[in-house]
Motif scaffolding. Structure first.
Motif, PDB file in Angstrom:
ATOM      1  N   THR A  28      -1.832  78.167 -31.031  1.00 16.72           N
ATOM      2  CA  THR A  28      -0.727  76.538 -31.235  1.00 16.72           C
ATOM      3  C   THR A  28      -1.645  75.650 -32.032  1.00 16.72           C
ATOM      4  OG1 THR A  28      -1.663  75.970 -28.921  1.00 16.72           O
ATOM      5  CG2 THR A  28       0.762  77.304 -29.966  1.00 16.72           C
ATOM      6  N   HIS A  60      -5.589  77.242 -19.225  1.00 15.23           N
ATOM      7  CA  HIS A  60      -5.290  78.634 -19.551  1.00 15.23           C
ATOM      8  C   HIS A  60      -6.500  79.369 -19.243  1.00 15.23           C
ATOM      9  CE1 HIS A  60      -4.993  75.138 -22.894  1.00 15.23           C
ATOM     10  NE2 HIS A  60      -4.613  76.490 -23.729  1.00 15.23           N
ATOM     11  N   SER A 174       2.555  74.414 -27.728  1.00 10.74           N
ATOM     12  CA  SER A 174       3.228  75.649 -26.684  1.00 10.74           C
ATOM     13  C   SER A 174       4.973  74.809 -26.249  1.00 10.74           C
ATOM     14  CB  SER A 174       2.374  75.922 -25.523  1.00 10.74           C
ATOM     15  OG  SER A 174       1.434  74.969 -24.610  1.00 10.74           O
ATOM     16  N   ARG A 188       8.942  70.573 -22.507  1.00 14.29           N
ATOM     17  CA  ARG A 188       8.162  70.069 -24.127  1.00 14.29           C
ATOM     18  C   ARG A 188       8.379  70.894 -24.689  1.00 14.29           C
ATOM     19  NH1 ARG A 188       2.116  69.542 -25.658  1.00 14.29           N
ATOM     20  NH2 ARG A 188       2.223  71.433 -24.675  1.00 14.29           N
TER      21      ARG A 188
HETATM   22  O1  TXA Z   1       0.306  74.712 -27.659  1.00 13.35           O
HETATM   23  C1  TXA Z   1      -0.506  73.624 -26.529  1.00 13.35           C
HETATM   24  O2  TXA Z   1       0.169  74.153 -25.120  1.00 13.35           O
HETATM   25  C2  TXA Z   1      -2.591  73.010 -26.371  1.00 13.35           C
HETATM   26  C3  TXA Z   1      -2.839  74.192 -26.565  1.00 13.35           C
HETATM   27  C4  TXA Z   1      -4.245  73.648 -27.109  1.00 13.35           C
HETATM   28  O3  TXA Z   1      -3.139  75.071 -25.448  1.00 13.35           O
HETATM   29  N1  TXA Z   1      -2.229  72.401 -25.525  1.00 13.35           N
HETATM   30  C5  TXA Z   1      -1.488  71.029 -25.016  1.00 13.35           C
HETATM   31  O4  TXA Z   1      -2.110  70.208 -24.516  1.00 13.35           O
HETATM   32  O5  TXA Z   1      -0.917  70.416 -26.057  1.00 13.35           O
HETATM   33  P1  TXA Z   1      -1.533  68.108 -24.753  1.00 13.35           P
HETATM   34  O6  TXA Z   1      -2.838  68.097 -23.277  1.00 13.35           O
HETATM   35  O7  TXA Z   1      -2.175  67.828 -26.079  1.00 13.35           O
HETATM   36  O8  TXA Z   1      -0.505  68.844 -24.491  1.00 13.35           O
HETATM   37  C6  TXA Z   1       0.053  69.313 -22.619  1.00 13.35           C
HETATM   38  C7  TXA Z   1       1.137  69.819 -21.723  1.00 13.35           C
HETATM   39  C8  TXA Z   1       1.930  67.824 -22.007  1.00 13.35           C
HETATM   40  O9  TXA Z   1       3.152  67.542 -21.767  1.00 13.35           O
HETATM   41  C9  TXA Z   1       1.754  67.482 -20.281  1.00 13.35           C
HETATM   42  O10 TXA Z   1       2.590  65.753 -19.887  1.00 13.35           O
HETATM   43  C10 TXA Z   1       1.853  68.655 -19.588  1.00 13.35           C
HETATM   44  O11 TXA Z   1       1.839  69.585 -21.108  1.00 13.35           O
HETATM   45  N2  TXA Z   1       1.298  70.048 -18.558  1.00 13.35           N
HETATM   46  C11 TXA Z   1       0.637  69.713 -17.918  1.00 13.35           C
HETATM   47  N3  TXA Z   1       0.139  69.734 -17.022  1.00 13.35           N
HETATM   48  C12 TXA Z   1       1.595  69.771 -16.201  1.00 13.35           C
HETATM   49  C13 TXA Z   1       2.359  69.340 -14.989  1.00 13.35           C
HETATM   50  N4  TXA Z   1       1.666  70.142 -13.956  1.00 13.35           N
HETATM   51  N5  TXA Z   1       3.587  69.374 -15.407  1.00 13.35           N
HETATM   52  C14 TXA Z   1       3.905  68.407 -16.211  1.00 13.35           C
HETATM   53  N6  TXA Z   1       3.929  68.402 -17.623  1.00 13.35           N
HETATM   54  C15 TXA Z   1       2.723  69.364 -17.527  1.00 13.35           C
END
Ligand code: TXA
Ligand code: MG
Length: 319
Positions: A28, A60, A174, A188
């Motif tokens: 991604t 991951h 993702s 998302r």
């Molecule tokens: O493709 C991807 O998802 C990339 C690659 C590196 O894996 N990672 C990514 O991470 O985009 P980040 O931190 O930029 O975005 C993470 C998303 C955010 O929208 C966050 O709110 C959601 O995942 N998220 C993470 N943990 C969550 C949780 N416990 N409940 C709801 N949403 C969560």
């Protein structure tokens, strides 16, 4: 700190074991990874990104069989989806087990789990005995990196190593989902399309938060933003509205001719939304450096990955 770019997996694994950060390739976008079970290591992610510490991170893992290690329950629907889409651009939000530190989940009781579809990172995950917490490897609020050089441009001197896995093949983050009352909720939009999810899950609900709820950074209204202003719409409307401006264009398949256009990116001349997604963030970075006063971005067809691309462009426009 000196930043090494390379493909040495044992060096990357050793740094991670010592609680250091490593930028990792995924299909991604590139991630900024740390041992998800080590609170001090995860804290370094927030410091390096300049990201508020209450924002939860994606964890991951090497394969979907590991979900049980970190989630209290794994619904049948999640198993079915993982069977089809993992490894791949799909993240599952599940009730977390004790082993996942609060710093990873923003203090919440759920954890986001994903199996990244990139051979180098899967190999890295097989060489360590802990999962990797990783947000996109960009400073908070800026465009996500899709090459090792993008990471280098912004995190040089701030991370010990960038693992170079070539350009990301999907190009948008993702899709994040969860299950509520046996129904799939999309939190998302991302690399797995809504149509593909429907094929497996039947009826699904979009709960894409447009608010500024800081708990969901990928859902923050202003995000993925270039430094110069970006406007999104029908290109012909934008061109007449900003007729006088020195502009950079982000187009889907057709180019435009006008002497006030100083830079132009065509995401997919053949009109392929997968290709457009793959080219999106690199094109936005180039336009951001073009010297234009404004970026005019053309809205994509609202189907397949077009929805995820439009989502990113809307947030960039809110920046
Ligand atoms: O493709 C991807 O998802 C990339 C690659 C590196 O894996 N990672 C990514 O991470 O985009 P980040 O931190 O930029 O975005 C993470 C998303 C955010 O929208 C966050 O709110 C959601 O995942 N998220 C993470 N943990 C969550 C949780 N416990 N409940 C709801 N949403 C969560
Ligand atoms: Mg991000």
């Amino acid at each position: 700190m000196q930043t090494i770019i390379g493909t040495d997996l044992s060096a990357a694994a050793e740094l991670l074991r010592r609680g250091e950060l490593v930028a990792i390739p995924t299909e991604t976008v590139y991630g900024l990874a740390a041992n998800a079970l080590d609170t001090d290591a995860v804290l370094k992610i927030y410091e390096t990104k300049g990201r508020p510490a209450f924002n939860p991170l994606i964890v991951h893992v090497h394969d979907a069989g590991e979900f049980e290690k970190y989630a209290k329950e794994v619904p049948a629907l999640v198993k079915q989806l993982a069977e089809k889409f993992s490894p791949g651009p799909l993240t599952f939000v599940l009730p977390k087990k004790e082993v996942i530190p609060d710093i990873v989940t923003g203090g919440g009781d759920t954890v986001a789990l994903r199996v990244p579809g990139h051979p180098l990172t899967l190999k890295l995950l097989s060489q360590i005995d802990f999962p990797l917490a990783a947000p996109s490897a960009n400073p908070f609020g800026y465009i996500s990196p899709v090459t090792a050089m993008h990471v280098m441009d912004q995190l040089d001197g701030l991370v010990p190593m960038i693992l170079d896995g070539g350009p990301s093949m999907i190009g948008v983050e993702s899709t994040v989902v969860t299950v509520e009352n046996e129904k799939l909720l999309v939190l998302r939009l991302g690399g797995v399309s809504v149509e593909d999810l429907k094929d497996v899950a039947g009826e699904i609900e979009l709960r894409i938060n447009q608010s500024s709820d800081p708990k969901s950074p990928g859902q923050l209204k202003s995000h993925y933003a270039p430094r110069i202003p970006l406007r999104l719409g029908r290109m012909e409307d934008l061109l007449s509205e900003f007729a006088q401006k020195k502009k950079a264009l982000l187009c889907f398949r057709d180019s435009r001719a006008d002497e006030t256009i100083i830079a132009q990116e065509i995401l997919s001349p053949s009109g392929d939304l997968h290709e457009a997604a793959r080219n999106l963030f690199a094109a936005m970075r180039r336009l951001d450096r073009s010297g234009a006063e404004i970026i005019l971005a053309e809205k994509m067809p609202a189907t397949g990955l077009g929805l995820a691309i439009n989502d990113r462009l809307e947030r960039a426009a809110a920046g």
